[in-house]
Design an enzyme around this catalytic site. Structure first.
Site, PDB file in Angstrom:
ATOM      1  N   HIS A 180     114.145 -52.269  82.991  1.00 52.04           N
ATOM      2  CA  HIS A 180     112.960 -51.856  83.749  1.00 52.04           C
ATOM      3  C   HIS A 180     111.736 -52.728  83.520  1.00 52.04           C
ATOM      4  O   HIS A 180     110.650 -52.391  84.001  1.00 52.04           O
ATOM      5  CB  HIS A 180     112.567 -50.420  83.408  1.00 52.04           C
ATOM      6  CG  HIS A 180     113.562 -49.400  83.831  1.00 52.04           C
ATOM      7  ND1 HIS A 180     113.522 -48.774  85.051  1.00 52.04           N
ATOM      8  CD2 HIS A 180     114.644 -48.901  83.197  1.00 52.04           C
ATOM      9  CE1 HIS A 180     114.516 -47.921  85.144  1.00 52.04           C
ATOM     10  NE2 HIS A 180     115.220 -47.978  84.024  1.00 52.04           N
ATOM     11  N   LYS A 206      98.031 -45.226  88.316  1.00 55.09           N
ATOM     12  CA  LYS A 206      99.194 -45.690  87.552  1.00 55.09           C
ATOM     13  C   LYS A 206      98.740 -45.916  86.124  1.00 55.09           C
ATOM     14  O   LYS A 206      97.538 -45.846  85.839  1.00 55.09           O
ATOM     15  CB  LYS A 206      99.760 -46.980  88.154  1.00 55.09           C
ATOM     16  CG  LYS A 206      98.700 -48.042  88.449  1.00 55.09           C
ATOM     17  CD  LYS A 206      99.288 -49.280  89.077  1.00 55.09           C
ATOM     18  CE  LYS A 206      99.481 -49.199  90.581  1.00 55.09           C
ATOM     19  NZ  LYS A 206     100.837 -49.363  91.017  1.00 55.09           N
ATOM     20  N   ARG A 207      99.671 -46.192  85.212  1.00 51.50           N
ATOM     21  CA  ARG A 207      99.269 -46.524  83.851  1.00 51.50           C
ATOM     22  C   ARG A 207      98.282 -47.705  83.881  1.00 51.50           C
ATOM     23  O   ARG A 207      98.385 -48.577  84.750  1.00 51.50           O
ATOM     24  CB  ARG A 207     100.502 -46.902  83.013  1.00 51.50           C
ATOM     25  CG  ARG A 207     101.320 -45.718  82.566  1.00 51.50           C
ATOM     26  CD  ARG A 207     100.536 -44.752  81.723  1.00 51.50           C
ATOM     27  NE  ARG A 207     100.294 -45.275  80.403  1.00 51.50           N
ATOM     28  CZ  ARG A 207     100.835 -44.792  79.290  1.00 51.50           C
ATOM     29  NH1 ARG A 207     101.649 -43.754  79.336  1.00 51.50           N
ATOM     30  NH2 ARG A 207     100.553 -45.323  78.121  1.00 51.50           N
ATOM     31  N   LYS A 216      98.734 -54.825  85.776  1.00 56.27           N
ATOM     32  CA  LYS A 216      98.584 -54.058  87.025  1.00 56.27           C
ATOM     33  C   LYS A 216      97.234 -54.335  87.694  1.00 56.27           C
ATOM     34  O   LYS A 216      97.001 -53.964  88.823  1.00 56.27           O
ATOM     35  CB  LYS A 216      98.768 -52.567  86.756  1.00 56.27           C
ATOM     36  CG  LYS A 216     100.189 -52.191  86.310  1.00 56.27           C
ATOM     37  CD  LYS A 216     100.314 -50.705  86.030  1.00 56.27           C
ATOM     38  CE  LYS A 216     101.615 -50.311  85.352  1.00 56.27           C
ATOM     39  NZ  LYS A 216     102.740 -50.147  86.288  1.00 56.27           N
ATOM     40  N   THR A 255     107.049 -47.560  91.955  1.00 50.53           N
ATOM     41  CA  THR A 255     107.585 -46.477  92.789  1.00 50.53           C
ATOM     42  C   THR A 255     106.432 -45.728  93.446  1.00 50.53           C
ATOM     43  O   THR A 255     106.605 -45.105  94.486  1.00 50.53           O
ATOM     44  CB  THR A 255     108.440 -45.495  91.963  1.00 50.53           C
ATOM     45  OG1 THR A 255     107.766 -45.214  90.739  1.00 50.53           O
ATOM     46  CG2 THR A 255     109.810 -46.073  91.673  1.00 50.53           C
ATOM     47  N   LYS A 269     105.735 -43.937  97.344  1.00 49.81           N
ATOM     48  CA  LYS A 269     105.197 -42.584  97.607  1.00 49.81           C
ATOM     49  C   LYS A 269     104.035 -42.653  98.603  1.00 49.81           C
ATOM     50  O   LYS A 269     103.929 -41.827  99.508  1.00 49.81           O
ATOM     51  CB  LYS A 269     104.734 -41.945  96.295  1.00 49.81           C
ATOM     52  CG  LYS A 269     105.895 -41.639  95.359  1.00 49.81           C
ATOM     53  CD  LYS A 269     105.463 -41.389  93.918  1.00 49.81           C
ATOM     54  CE  LYS A 269     106.669 -41.584  92.989  1.00 49.81           C
ATOM     55  NZ  LYS A 269     106.303 -41.696  91.564  1.00 49.81           N
TER      56      LYS A 269
END
Ligand code: 26V
Length: 825
Positions: free
Chosen positions: A365, A556-557, A562, A665, A669
């Site tokens: 992952h 998100k985290r 990111k 993911t 969504k």
């Protein structure tokens, strides 16, 4: 007298129509409450117990169905599950919504009013844990005989509070009240041994090994039902809890060793106390290592017990069981299965290895080197001495094969070895997982390619057949049917309800993109969802936002890769523009919404949160910009929060540095709920683009090859800063303490890191990001076109159902077919 099971089984069955009566029964006779004494929590508990019992009959029937089928079982091993709330989800999947609602109407009770009373189960960090939860839903819905294994952490991921703009971690006491969705299965308790040493002995001249451990902990299973959608299937999620064995205590007590006994007990029971919050810091790592073995040992024993009910010939094991490893966290299973087969079942090494290799699948992952697990050999020596011997022997055999294939190449031996020698001797868990599995998969097309070509090229060359891709997916039950009921209803009205279990049906919505009436209803639903979100924002943060603002969301985290930082720098840039040009016209309000947790030991991530919050404070209170921008950070991001935010979102921020996000993911969504993506060419964004069409997504920035070239060249962020007035203005403003008047200099580490390194290429992508946002703003002005694009996004998201993903795992890796009841039964 002999029990008459026919009568017992038939005595009470819970029909959907009688659920309301059972509710009253629970409230009165189980809860001991009436109109004077019942609290809202009591009502919730009675409602939930009613639903749980309705599930139980299906659960029992599912077990009978699977046992009779003698099918191969899927064992999904994950250290994390981010289930979220289960009450609504279970009612919806049972198809009991209508009957329950109508039955309760007479009593003046609406079950939806009580959902906030459920404490949500948050036994995971982020994407990996939520993926596991979506997979459970899909496996049950697809009639697959699967069991999920995990740990029953007493404390899940920490609760995030914000104090003076800083993240503060508080324990999540999710088990403080009853957990209605679990059942303790004391009869399946298993022992887990640690420490000690290994003895050698001989049988018929063959050398054998006997592990004599120094202490034992018990694993107690708690089962949670996993309700399939509309198919009467209920699978099981089995979570292990650690407890110290009574006999063991007594022995020590009797010898007068009270203090030692008590501290051993605390030690043992600490094992499942807390979920590790995505931290790779050294402290406390040894506990995490023991936690992994505890998990693996409990689960493999349980799997063995189930197997032995079917067969006593271990050569059949791979025909009866397949074990999927969710990342390397449970990869010690490979050594554990070898230990059982060789030491306890006395199978020859090669036979045991053949069985083991055929039984495992490994999913990777992340390619971030700092996130690839390696365990110090010392930990093995102290806690798992026999496993260490097994790993060494596997390594010796493996490297022998490698050297036969690559004569004279010592470098390849060093690279592929299971053991890293310098600077500290460590076991490379990903290497163990690869050699011990039949299948190694990445989670998006590009990620699987990177795995083969850049992360594990030597392994790919040796075992090309093992490597494959399984692009992630999300369950449409939670992420559309439950989270966005109005949109789900509109879709069902137009194309029927098949989409719920066959998401590719959404394609039929394409034609409605040109239908004015449909677009109007689609827009109205979005507006209603925005109203709900605006209310939540006010409650959680005190910030008032307009209902019809543009909601631009990154949830998100918090990780540097990111690039929440790029987002907030861009917000500062917009703010400067507004202040300088005062060109407000009739532009809509833009709300930039953030949410996410930072690992407690991740300093930079925590400072990014602080920056967002400080910027929010300044911008939200600056009257000069006439409320044209609002910045919001909602604390304590979790599944239930995502369920409210996503359906209200216009713009979904998926802006990781290309090559860093394995899949993502959240991106799926949002698009499924009609948000348009602004994204880099990374992870599953690329596949989303291919599905929805380039004209219906906003991509920008350097691609993987360009990032690689920059990294290999001499990237100079300082030069970009001095040459690009937009970047310069933003950084200078931060450095002038405009956002930190009372704490001067606090953002220096952020600025410094950007100016000197900019590891994640924020400056390199900044202009492209800015221009892309300008384009988005222009396009948003044409509401008709925008809504059309949003509808096309929804219509073309079929591929990203976790049902599709799971079907692929089942067909390609697991070789397991659905188990369906015979017709007429
Ligand atoms: C862990 C750590 C540990 C500290 C250092 C930095 C770092 C970075 C990432 C991670 C997470 C590793 C595993 C994980 O959660 N991966 C996520 O898995 C999702 C499901 O496949 C996928 O969508 C995400 O892209 C991926 O990050």
């Amino acid at each position: 007298m002999k029990a008459n099971w026919d009568n017992i089984d038939a005595q009470i069955t819970m029909q959907k129509e009688s659920l309301a009566n059972f509710f009253v029964h629970y409230l009165k006779f189980f809860g001991g409450k009436d109109r004077y004494s019942a609290s809202e929590l009591d009502v919730y508990n009675a409602l939930a117990y009613t639903i749980r019992d309705h599930i139980i009959e299906k659960w029992l029937a599912t077990k009978v169905l699977y046992n009779k089928s003698h099918s191969k079982r899927i064992y999904y091993l994950s250290m994390e599950y981010l289930l979220g709330r289960l009450f609504s989800n279970n009612i919806i999947n049972l198809g009991a919504d209508k009957e329950f609602r109508e039955g309760l109407k007479k009593l003046g009770v609406d079950w939806e009013d009580y959902t906030p009373w459920e404490r949500e189960s948050a036994l995971g960090n982020g994407g990996l844990g939520r993926l596991a939860a979506c997979f459970l839903d899909s496996m049950a819905t697809l009639n697959l005989p699967a069991i999920g294994y995990g740990l029953r952490y007493e404390y899940g991921i920490f609760r995030q509070d914000i104090c003076q703009g800083y993240q503060v971690e508080e324990p999540d006491e999710w088990l403080k009240f009853d957990n209605i969705w679990e059942m303790k299965r004391i009869e399946h308790t298993v022992p887990v041994h640690f420490g000690g040493e290994v003895e050698t002995y001989h049988i018929d001249g063959v050398e054998k090994f006997n592990w004599c451990p120094s202490y034992t902990v018990l694993g107690i299973p708690y089962d949670m039902p996993v309700v399939g959608y509309g198919n009467n299937i209920v699978n099981t999620l089995r979570l292990w809890s650690a407890k110290v064995s009574e006999e063991f205590d007594l022995q020590d007590f009797n010898q007068g060793n009270y203090i030692d006994a008590v501290s051993e007990k605390v030690e043992g029971e600490t094992l499942t106390k807390v979920l590790y919050p995505d931290d790779r810091t050294e402290s406390g790592r040894e506990l995490r290592f023991r936690q992994q073995y505890f998990f693996v040992c409990c689960s493999i024993q349980d799997i063995m017990r189930k197997f032995l009910k079917e067969s006593s010939d271990f050569r059949d094991f791979p025909k009866k069981a397949v074990i999927q490893l969710n990342d390397t966290h449970p990869s010690i299973s490979i050594a554990e299965l070898m230990r059982i087969l060789v030491d306890e079942k006395h199978l020859p090494w090669d036979v045991a290895w053949d069985i083991t290799r055929k039984s495992f699948g490994y999913t990777n992952h992340t390619i971030l080197p700092e996130a690839l697990e390696k365990w110090p050999v010392e930990f093995f020596q102290r806690h798992l001495p026999r496993h260490l011997q097994i790993i060494y022997k596997l390594n010796q055999h493996f490297l022998q094969e490698v050297s036969v294939q690559n004569p004279g190449d010592n470098d390849i031996l060093r690279r592929m070895s299971l053991v890293e020698e310098y600077p500290q001797k460590k076991i490379r868990m990903a290497h163990l997982a690869i050699i011990g599995s039949t299948s190694v998969n990445g989670v998006s097309e590009i990620h699987s390619e990177i795995l083969k070509e850049q992360v594990m090229p030597d392994f790919y060359n040796s075992f090309p057949h093992k490597f494959n891709n399984k692009t992630n997916g999300i369950t449409p039950r939670r992420w559309l049917l439950q989270a966005n009921p109005s949109l789900a209803k509109l879709i069902t009205e137009k194309i029927g309800k098949e989409w719920i279990t066959d998401l590719s049906q959404l394609k039929k919505l394409e034609k409605y993109a040109d239908d004015k009436d449909f677009r109007k209803r689609f827009d109205k639903i979005k507006l209603e969802n925005k109203k709900k979100l605006a209310k939540l924002i006010e409650i959680e943060t005190g910030v008032v936002v307009e209902d019809d603002a543009i909601f631009d969301v990154q949830i998100k985290r918090i990780h540097e890769y990111k690039r929440q930082l790029m987002n907030i720098l861009h917000v500062i840039h917009l703010y400067c523009e507004l202040r300088d040009h005062k060109n407000f016209k009739d532009a809509p309000q833009r709300v930039f919404l953030f949410a996410g947790k930072a690992a407690p030991g991740y300093y930079m991530a925590k400072m990014i949160i602080k920056l967002i919050l400080n910027v929010a404070k300044v911008i939200n209170n600056d009257e000069l910009i006439k409320d044209k921008i609002k910045v919001v950070f909602i604390p304590n991001y979790k599944v239930s929060l995502a369920e409210t935010i996503i359906p209200a979102t216009d713009i979904s921020e998926q802006i990781s540095t290309a090559g860093k996000e394995a899949s993502g993911t959240g991106n799926m969504k949002f698009a499924l709920n009609g948000a348009l993506t602004i994204g880099t060419l990374d992870g599953a964004n690329i596949e989303i683009m291919n599905e929805v069409g380039k004209e219906n997504i906003f991509t920008f920035g350097l691609d993987i090859d360009e990032i690689k070239a920059k990294r290999e060249g001499n990237y100079e962020p300082y030069q970009l800063y001095s040459e690009n007035p937009n970047i310069k203005k933003v950084i200078d403003l931060i450095q002038s303490n405009f956002f930190s008047l009372h704490e001067p200099g606090i953002f220096e580490p952020i600025c410094n890191s950007l100016l000197t390194q900019d590891q994640y290429f924020v400056f390199a992508d900044f202009n492209a990001y800015m221009e892309c946002h300008e384009k988005i703003l222009q396009e948003y002005k044409n509401q008709k076109q925008w809504t059309k694009k949003a509808i096309l996004n929804v219509a073309r998201m079929g591929k990203f159902s976790s049902d599709r993903t799971i079907n692929e795992y089942a067909a390609d890796i697991w070789k397991v077919s659905p188990v369906k009841p015979k017709k007429g039964k």
